[in-house]
Design a protein around this motif. Sequence first.
Motif, short mmCIF file in Angstrom:
data_model
loop_
_atom_site.label_atom_id
_atom_site.label_comp_id
_atom_site.label_asym_id
_atom_site.label_seq_id
_atom_site.Cartn_x
_atom_site.Cartn_y
_atom_site.Cartn_z
N UNK A 197 9.55 17.45 54.50
CA UNK A 197 8.52 17.79 55.48
C UNK A 197 7.64 16.59 55.81
N UNK A 198 7.05 16.61 56.99
CA UNK A 198 6.06 15.60 57.39
C UNK A 198 4.84 16.32 57.94
N UNK A 199 3.65 15.83 57.57
CA UNK A 199 2.40 16.45 58.01
C UNK A 199 1.35 15.38 58.25
N UNK A 200 0.35 15.73 59.05
CA UNK A 200 -0.80 14.86 59.30
C UNK A 200 -2.05 15.72 59.32
N UNK A 201 -3.16 15.14 58.85
CA UNK A 201 -4.41 15.86 58.75
C UNK A 201 -5.55 15.04 59.35
N UNK A 202 -6.52 15.73 59.94
CA UNK A 202 -7.78 15.10 60.37
C UNK A 202 -8.89 16.10 60.08
N UNK A 203 -9.92 15.66 59.35
CA UNK A 203 -11.00 16.55 58.92
C UNK A 203 -12.34 15.90 59.16
N UNK A 204 -13.31 16.74 59.50
CA UNK A 204 -14.68 16.27 59.72
C UNK A 204 -15.62 17.34 59.16
N UNK A 205 -16.52 16.96 58.24
CA UNK A 205 -17.30 17.94 57.50
C UNK A 205 -18.79 17.63 57.50
N UNK A 206 -19.59 18.69 57.55
CA UNK A 206 -21.00 18.64 57.20
C UNK A 206 -21.17 19.57 56.00
N UNK A 207 -21.71 19.05 54.90
CA UNK A 207 -21.83 19.83 53.67
C UNK A 207 -23.28 19.85 53.23
N UNK A 226 -39.49 18.33 51.54
CA UNK A 226 -38.06 18.41 51.29
C UNK A 226 -37.81 18.32 49.80
N UNK A 227 -37.00 19.21 49.28
CA UNK A 227 -36.62 19.14 47.87
C UNK A 227 -35.21 19.69 47.75
N UNK A 228 -34.21 18.84 48.03
CA UNK A 228 -32.82 19.25 48.07
C UNK A 228 -32.02 18.42 47.08
N UNK A 229 -31.73 18.99 45.89
CA UNK A 229 -30.97 18.21 44.90
C UNK A 229 -29.48 18.09 45.25
N UNK A 230 -29.00 18.91 46.20
CA UNK A 230 -27.58 18.88 46.55
C UNK A 230 -27.21 17.57 47.22
N UNK A 231 -25.92 17.28 47.21
CA UNK A 231 -25.41 16.10 47.90
C UNK A 231 -25.11 16.48 49.34
N UNK A 232 -25.93 16.01 50.28
CA UNK A 232 -25.75 16.29 51.70
C UNK A 232 -24.74 15.30 52.25
N UNK A 233 -23.56 15.83 52.67
CA UNK A 233 -22.47 14.95 53.08
C UNK A 233 -22.18 15.06 54.57
N UNK A 234 -21.91 13.93 55.17
CA UNK A 234 -21.29 13.82 56.49
C UNK A 234 -20.03 13.02 56.26
N UNK A 235 -18.86 13.65 56.42
CA UNK A 235 -17.63 13.02 55.95
C UNK A 235 -16.49 13.25 56.92
N UNK A 236 -15.65 12.24 57.09
CA UNK A 236 -14.46 12.36 57.93
C UNK A 236 -13.26 11.73 57.24
N UNK A 237 -12.09 12.33 57.41
CA UNK A 237 -10.87 11.84 56.76
C UNK A 237 -9.68 12.07 57.67
N UNK A 238 -8.75 11.14 57.70
CA UNK A 238 -7.45 11.36 58.33
C UNK A 238 -6.37 10.72 57.46
N UNK A 239 -5.25 11.42 57.32
CA UNK A 239 -4.16 10.89 56.52
C UNK A 239 -2.87 11.63 56.84
N UNK A 240 -1.75 11.03 56.48
CA UNK A 240 -0.45 11.65 56.68
C UNK A 240 0.27 11.80 55.35
N UNK A 241 1.32 12.62 55.36
CA UNK A 241 2.08 12.81 54.13
C UNK A 241 3.54 13.10 54.45
N UNK A 242 4.40 12.73 53.54
CA UNK A 242 5.81 13.12 53.53
C UNK A 242 6.05 13.91 52.26
N UNK A 243 6.62 15.10 52.39
CA UNK A 243 6.85 15.96 51.25
C UNK A 243 8.32 16.11 50.91
N UNK A 244 8.64 16.01 49.62
CA UNK A 244 9.99 16.24 49.11
C UNK A 244 9.91 17.41 48.14
#
Length: 441
Positions: free
Chosen positions: A113-123, A145-163
């Motif tokens: 199999x072949x796949x590709x991903x693109x993700x964009x997140x606000x956490x 403001x008192x927010x101990x959480x990790x506030x993330x703005x994150x983006x990722x793209x990658x591909x994969x080949x599966x066997x």
Amino acid sequence: MKNYFIALLSFLCLNAFSQEHYSGISTSNRVGILNTTINPAELPNLSKKFEINITGFSFGVSNNKIAFSDFNSDTDFETLLFQGTSPVNARIDADIIGPGFAMRWNKWGFAFTTKAYAKFDMVDVDPTIGNAITNDNLILNTTLLNNPNNQRLSGTSYGEIGLSAGRVLYQNDNHQFSAGVTLKILFPGSYSNFGLSQLDGTITQSLGNAYLTTNSPANLNIAYSGNLAESFTNFDDYSKSIFGGLNGFAGDIGFNYHYKSTLNAGLSIRNIGSMTFKDENNYNTNYTLNIPNSDPLDLSLFDNVDNLSQVEQILLDNNYLSKDEPEKKEFKVKLPTTITTYVDYKIVPKVFVTAFLQQKLNDDSENEQVTAPNIFSITPRVNLGFFEGYIPVTFHEISGTNIGLGFRLGGFYLGTSSLVTALISDSKQGDLYMGFRWGFL
């Protein structure tokens, strides 16, 4: 930074499409390549001896603030997204299945199999900060403001080949047990992350601008690689470099139980592994953020920012940052490891119901981590052989309850996990998927 939020809003508004990809069709009792991406132990159960995947894609958006009814509202989307006091969570997620091949042979099954991903997140983004950056006419009193959480703005793209390979371990007239594994060869493309944790501060309004100070030092991670080093507001930058160099491995392992033609159940652990980003533009640094009352940060400085290096430079120029450790030119990002389990039960001939659960094992708030949602769904379906129709009812940890609709006609499939809810209720999610595969013999 303001451009960043505007870009996100444009995705939410114009591409209201979520993150249970291929909901309903991936657990069909017409077993094919889609099923094996959920659980490689399904390979010996292929409905046809051979299957060729031509194409498939799924694109979705989910959030916990903006609903479909808000499209008829006169309120700005920036205001809607950052309304209330609860943290903002939003996901944009694309999954593309490329050419693939699967076959069943004796008690074995194999797949490529072949796949590709693109993700964009606000956490867990604090809505007060979002309002202060995006709203030019913000009027507020002093806000703590008192927010101990990790506030993330994150983006990722990658591909994969599966066997993949799967084998029947035990079989008699009533019962069948099988197991399977998938080795994934990863090709990381682009990555960006802005992670702000342990923020204890104050936002004040003065002369039309909002200013931020910290009561105690906060932690800040800034990382970028590939095209996202230059910009993180343009979704095209994700697609331009989905497949990078070979720099990572991951794996899936699964088990399957089949009782006559009545019940099919599976359990799998997916995406065990990580990928390493290597690029001449690579940058990954952990900072301490300290903004004193004597020199507050003017948040309007981020109005025209569209990449993380500009954010970093503004903070450095004002002496708000100190390095906790040397910058990294290579860094690993963990895939979203999940446990997946499902049961498909035949109620009467040609009528089935499927229960599906996806539980993430990693913490979405961690830096250098690709996110995944927790999902539970119930899908009634009618399978007439050449035609199959189904109605997935999904419980999503971010967007809540959604009802979709889908069908399969031969090897072609088209569906959504949220269309019905969007039409009759107040859905905070939308998605669309379609594809074609050809099974024979």
